[in-house]
Write a protein that holds these residues in place. Structure first.
Motif, PDB file in Angstrom:
ATOM      1  N   PHE A 224       0.824  -1.210   0.000  1.00 38.59           N
ATOM      2  CA  PHE A 224       0.000   0.000   0.000  1.00 38.59           C
ATOM      3  C   PHE A 224       0.860   1.263   0.000  1.00 38.59           C
ATOM      4  O   PHE A 224       0.415   2.325   0.426  1.00 38.59           O
ATOM      5  CB  PHE A 224      -0.953  -0.009   1.200  1.00 38.59           C
ATOM      6  N   ASP A 225       2.098   1.138  -0.469  1.00 41.35           N
ATOM      7  CA  ASP A 225       2.977   2.292  -0.587  1.00 41.35           C
ATOM      8  C   ASP A 225       2.478   3.163  -1.739  1.00 41.35           C
ATOM      9  O   ASP A 225       2.403   2.725  -2.881  1.00 41.35           O
ATOM     10  CB  ASP A 225       4.405   1.818  -0.857  1.00 41.35           C
ATOM     11  N   ALA A 226       2.115   4.408  -1.447  1.00 41.75           N
ATOM     12  CA  ALA A 226       1.552   5.309  -2.458  1.00 41.75           C
ATOM     13  C   ALA A 226       2.556   6.342  -2.942  1.00 41.75           C
ATOM     14  O   ALA A 226       2.171   7.400  -3.432  1.00 41.75           O
ATOM     15  CB  ALA A 226       0.319   6.008  -1.895  1.00 41.75           C
ATOM     16  N   THR A 227       3.866   6.050  -2.824  1.00 38.85           N
ATOM     17  CA  THR A 227       4.881   6.990  -3.280  1.00 38.85           C
ATOM     18  C   THR A 227       4.703   7.272  -4.769  1.00 38.85           C
ATOM     19  O   THR A 227       4.610   6.337  -5.576  1.00 38.85           O
ATOM     20  CB  THR A 227       6.292   6.427  -3.029  1.00 38.85           C
ATOM     21  N   ALA A 228       4.654   8.527  -5.138  1.00 39.36           N
ATOM     22  CA  ALA A 228       4.462   8.901  -6.537  1.00 39.36           C
ATOM     23  C   ALA A 228       5.605   8.371  -7.383  1.00 39.36           C
ATOM     24  O   ALA A 228       6.774   8.522  -7.041  1.00 39.36           O
ATOM     25  CB  ALA A 228       4.361  10.418  -6.666  1.00 39.36           C
ATOM     26  N   GLY A 229       5.295   7.739  -8.501  1.00 42.26           N
ATOM     27  CA  GLY A 229       6.301   7.223  -9.413  1.00 42.26           C
ATOM     28  C   GLY A 229       6.877   5.892  -9.015  1.00 42.26           C
ATOM     29  O   GLY A 229       7.747   5.362  -9.710  1.00 42.26           O
ATOM     30  N   ALA A 230       6.438   5.325  -7.881  1.00 43.59           N
ATOM     31  CA  ALA A 230       6.987   4.051  -7.433  1.00 43.59           C
ATOM     32  C   ALA A 230       6.562   2.928  -8.365  1.00 43.59           C
ATOM     33  O   ALA A 230       5.459   2.929  -8.903  1.00 43.59           O
ATOM     34  CB  ALA A 230       6.532   3.752  -6.001  1.00 43.59           C
ATOM     35  N   LEU A 231       7.468   1.953  -8.560  1.00 48.44           N
ATOM     36  CA  LEU A 231       7.174   0.812  -9.408  1.00 48.44           C
ATOM     37  C   LEU A 231       6.289  -0.148  -8.643  1.00 48.44           C
ATOM     38  O   LEU A 231       6.605  -0.570  -7.528  1.00 48.44           O
ATOM     39  CB  LEU A 231       8.478   0.118  -9.820  1.00 48.44           C
ATOM     40  N   LEU A 232       5.126  -0.526  -9.263  1.00 46.58           N
ATOM     41  CA  LEU A 232       4.149  -1.384  -8.607  1.00 46.58           C
ATOM     42  C   LEU A 232       4.709  -2.792  -8.456  1.00 46.58           C
ATOM     43  O   LEU A 232       5.178  -3.398  -9.410  1.00 46.58           O
ATOM     44  CB  LEU A 232       2.865  -1.432  -9.448  1.00 46.58           C
ATOM     45  N   ILE A 233       4.672  -3.316  -7.243  1.00 43.12           N
ATOM     46  CA  ILE A 233       5.120  -4.683  -7.012  1.00 43.12           C
ATOM     47  C   ILE A 233       3.924  -5.616  -7.099  1.00 43.12           C
ATOM     48  O   ILE A 233       2.774  -5.204  -6.917  1.00 43.12           O
ATOM     49  CB  ILE A 233       5.812  -4.820  -5.641  1.00 43.12           C
ATOM     50  N   ASN A 234       4.197  -6.881  -7.391  1.00 39.38           N
ATOM     51  CA  ASN A 234       3.119  -7.857  -7.531  1.00 39.38           C
ATOM     52  C   ASN A 234       2.328  -7.985  -6.231  1.00 39.38           C
ATOM     53  O   ASN A 234       2.900  -8.145  -5.158  1.00 39.38           O
ATOM     54  CB  ASN A 234       3.696  -9.219  -7.933  1.00 39.38           C
ATOM     55  N   GLY A 235       1.001  -7.886  -6.351  1.00 38.89           N
ATOM     56  CA  GLY A 235       0.139  -7.980  -5.183  1.00 38.89           C
ATOM     57  C   GLY A 235      -0.184  -6.652  -4.549  1.00 38.89           C
ATOM     58  O   GLY A 235      -1.033  -6.586  -3.659  1.00 38.89           O
ATOM     59  N   ALA A 236       0.475  -5.582  -4.986  1.00 35.60           N
ATOM     60  CA  ALA A 236       0.211  -4.274  -4.396  1.00 35.60           C
ATOM     61  C   ALA A 236      -1.206  -3.832  -4.716  1.00 35.60           C
ATOM     62  O   ALA A 236      -1.692  -4.018  -5.837  1.00 35.60           O
ATOM     63  CB  ALA A 236       1.204  -3.246  -4.936  1.00 35.60           C
ATOM     64  N   TRP A 237      -1.869  -3.277  -3.713  1.00 36.84           N
ATOM     65  CA  TRP A 237      -3.238  -2.812  -3.850  1.00 36.84           C
ATOM     66  C   TRP A 237      -4.186  -3.924  -4.312  1.00 36.84           C
ATOM     67  O   TRP A 237      -5.273  -3.682  -4.830  1.00 36.84           O
ATOM     68  CB  TRP A 237      -3.339  -1.625  -4.817  1.00 36.84           C
ATOM     69  N   GLY A 238      -3.757  -5.163  -4.150  1.00 36.17           N
ATOM     70  CA  GLY A 238      -4.584  -6.296  -4.539  1.00 36.17           C
ATOM     71  C   GLY A 238      -4.426  -6.706  -5.983  1.00 36.17           C
ATOM     72  O   GLY A 238      -4.979  -7.720  -6.400  1.00 36.17           O
ATOM     73  N   TRP A 239      -3.634  -5.959  -6.772  1.00 33.50           N
ATOM     74  CA  TRP A 239      -3.468  -6.298  -8.184  1.00 33.50           C
ATOM     75  C   TRP A 239      -2.394  -7.368  -8.329  1.00 33.50           C
ATOM     76  O   TRP A 239      -1.322  -7.278  -7.750  1.00 33.50           O
ATOM     77  CB  TRP A 239      -3.067  -5.066  -8.995  1.00 33.50           C
ATOM     78  N   GLY A 240      -2.679  -8.363  -9.144  1.00 31.64           N
ATOM     79  CA  GLY A 240      -1.697  -9.407  -9.393  1.00 31.64           C
ATOM     80  C   GLY A 240      -1.571 -10.390  -8.247  1.00 31.64           C
ATOM     81  O   GLY A 240      -0.781 -11.314  -8.299  1.00 31.64           O
ATOM     82  N   GLY A 241      -2.336 -10.202  -7.184  1.00 30.38           N
ATOM     83  CA  GLY A 241      -2.302 -11.123  -6.054  1.00 30.38           C
ATOM     84  C   GLY A 241      -3.700 -11.613  -5.732  1.00 30.38           C
ATOM     85  O   GLY A 241      -4.566 -11.675  -6.590  1.00 30.38           O
ATOM     86  N   SER A 242      -3.913 -11.955  -4.495  1.00 31.89           N
ATOM     87  CA  SER A 242      -5.216 -12.475  -4.080  1.00 31.89           C
ATOM     88  C   SER A 242      -6.088 -11.413  -3.434  1.00 31.89           C
ATOM     89  O   SER A 242      -7.144 -11.725  -2.881  1.00 31.89           O
ATOM     90  CB  SER A 242      -5.013 -13.628  -3.094  1.00 31.89           C
ATOM     91  N   GLY A 243      -5.707 -10.136  -3.545  1.00 31.79           N
ATOM     92  CA  GLY A 243      -6.491  -9.080  -2.919  1.00 31.79           C
ATOM     93  C   GLY A 243      -6.416  -9.182  -1.402  1.00 31.79           C
ATOM     94  O   GLY A 243      -5.524  -9.831  -0.845  1.00 31.79           O
TER      95      GLY A 243
END
Length: 398
Positions: A133-152
């Motif tokens: 849930f790191d909302a740093t601007a410009g940060a590269l999204l990691i798998n599972g972040a914000w529920g995307w690419g993971g199990s939510g």
């Protein structure tokens, strides 16, 4: 006369042998050729790479034989083949084309895998998300972040808890599931929460069978200030308590504002229909014809009420109206020679033709006729009808 036969020796010297000649030059020529042939066959060897001699011609271009000589045709074929080939002096990035070559990334001006990995890691190493849930601007999204690419992730939110969270601008878009039913999300259903500026929206999809709180699709939206909050239900056959199928809809006359019935419908114009193709219509309209509702009003069947008794379903009824009556009190002895009570409403006096009052009257041809005309009071036509708007009646065909 006797002559001698000419014979060619290995040393090129001609020996003359005694030969009878009878004056025939052709015979002499044949004998000379024969002598030469025998001498060559016996004394001249076959040619090879080390010995000069007689050789055979060949047009083959794929032979390894060293005892035959190439014809001009074979030489031309070999020359054409050589002209179509890359010159042996050509190279690719300094590599000769005399054999198969292997090209690396550097040979074509590209980066190698190691160079790309090194460059990419040096660019993104410092801006990866530190957590889901790191909302740093410009940060590269990691798998599972914000529920995307993971199990939510799961939440147990009440309606108030969800709205408080949704109106917080620090909470970004994500995928989650709420295990508590609310007016804004389905219980146990996956949801996609989206935020843009000061507004948010949620699409929540039910995952199990049951009532409207766990099935169907619910869409909610609002803003951060809380001045706007809406929730919409997408009704489907999964969350409607008693969904109506197309077959249950069949045969019910529906007002339609178009001139042509849409696909799957028929116009109620008295037309015949195929009872095999439309078995439900056949059950409702056994005659195989739809009622002709053009210019007609539909009336509820009496069904024992006693208002319109004696009629069968689908029976037609002509127009009618209740009786209209009127009274007019007249006295032929009044001073004004007319009536005591003047006519009004639908009644009027027709003075175009005078008549006698009665047989004992002393007045002749001084009576007036009373005429009843309802158009003096109401709108009239050649039928009795209420106010209306024209539609085409159609039925679902099934």
């Amino acid at each position: 006369m006797r002559y001698r036969e000419f014979v060619l020796s290995p040393y090129g010297v001609i020996k003359i042998k005694s030969l009878g000649y009878n004056g025939d030059l052709d015979a002499l020529k044949t004998g000379l050729i024969s002598a030469l042939s025998k001498n060559v066959s016996n004394t001249v060897p076959a040619a090879s790479t080390t010995v000069a001699g007689i050789t055979k011609l060949s047009s083959a271009t794929n032979s390894n034989d060293e005892t035959m000589a190439a014809t001009p045709k074979a030489v031309k074929a070999a020359n054409d083949n050589a002209n179509g080939r890359v010159p042996s002096g050509r190279t690719v990035n300094g590599k000769a084309l005399s054999a198969d070559i292997t090209l690396g990334a550097g040979d074509v001006g590209a980066y190698s895998k190691q160079e790309i990995d090194t460059a990419l890691n040096s660019k993104v190493a410092g801006v990866k998300q530190t957590g889901p849930f790191d909302a740093t601007a410009g940060a590269l999204l990691i798998n599972g972040a914000w529920g995307w690419g993971g199990s939510g992730y799961n939440q147990v939110w009440t309606a108030e808890t969800f709205l408080t969270w949704a109106r917080n601008a620090a909470n970004g878009s994500r995928v989650f599931r709420n295990d508590t039913p609310t007016p804004y999300s389905k219980r146990y259903g996956s949801g996609v929460f989206m935020r843009a500026g000061d507004t948010w929206s949620l699409i929540s999809v039910g995952a199990i069978a049951g009532g409207p709180d766990v099935n169907g699709v619910r869409i909610s939206s609002g803003n951060n200030s809380g001045s706007e909050t809406q929730s919409y239900e997408l009704w489907t056959n999964q969350n409607l308590p008693n969904p109506i199928s197309a077959s249950e809809f069949a045969g019910i006359p529906l007002p339609f504002p178009g001139a042509v019935a849409p696909p799957g419908f028929l116009t109620c114009n008295g037309q015949a229909f195929n009872k095999t193709t439309y078995p439900i219509l056949a059950e409702l309209y056994p005659s195989g014809h739809l009622p002709d509702l053009r210019g007609e009003f539909i009336r509820g069947a009496d069904d024992g009420r006693g208002v319109d008794a004696g009629r069968a379903l689908l029976s037609a009824q002509g127009d009618a109206m209740q009786p209209i009556t009127a009274k007019w009190t007249m006295n032929d002895m009044t001073a004004d020679k007319f009536v005591n009570y003047p006519p009004a409403g639908a009644l009027y006096i027709d003075r175009t033709a005078l008549v006698n009052f009665d047989a004992t009257s002393t007045r002749t041809n001084t009576g007036a006729r009373a005429v009843f005309d309802s158009s003096r009071q109401t709108r009239t036509a050649n039928e009795t009808r209420p106010r209306n708007i024209a539609f085409n009646y159609i039925v679902r065909a099934a």
